[in-house]
Motif scaffolding. Structure first.
Motif: not given
Length: 92
Positions: A11-13, A16-21, A89-92
């Motif tokens: 559910x990241x924007x 944030x999804x790119x940062x997580x990747x 990532x899911x907990x962030x």
């Protein structure tokens, strides 16, 4: 050839999804000497004996790795590390 294929909803924007990747890619690079490169929202992984990609969509992270014969013994460890990173990532 051994394959790791993981889909994880998020559910990241986009940023944030790119940062997580990127964090996941850095960790895999450090632990398994995997080289990676961004092509838009598509992240390519490569080293001798492994190739793959990570795609980011608005609702999903999809990681697909193909392991050669020499890296097959590390499949469960690599897959466990991917899941561990995605859990964080899911907990962030």
């Amino acid at each position: 050839m051994s394959v790791i294929d993981v889909h994880r909803p998020h559910t990241l924007d986009k940023d944030h999804a790119r940062q997580a990747a990127e964090t996941l890619a850095q960790d895999l690079s450090r632990q398994f000497d995997v080289h990676y490169q961004w092509e838009g929202d598509h992240l390519k992984f490569k080293r001798s004996g492994v190739k793959g990609h990570l795609n980011i969509t608005p609702t999903d992270l999809h990681i697909h790795l193909e392991l050669g014969m020499m890296l097959r013994p590390f499949k469960s460890r690599i897959e466990q590390e991917i899941h561990s990173q995605l859990d964080q990532i899911s907990k962030a």
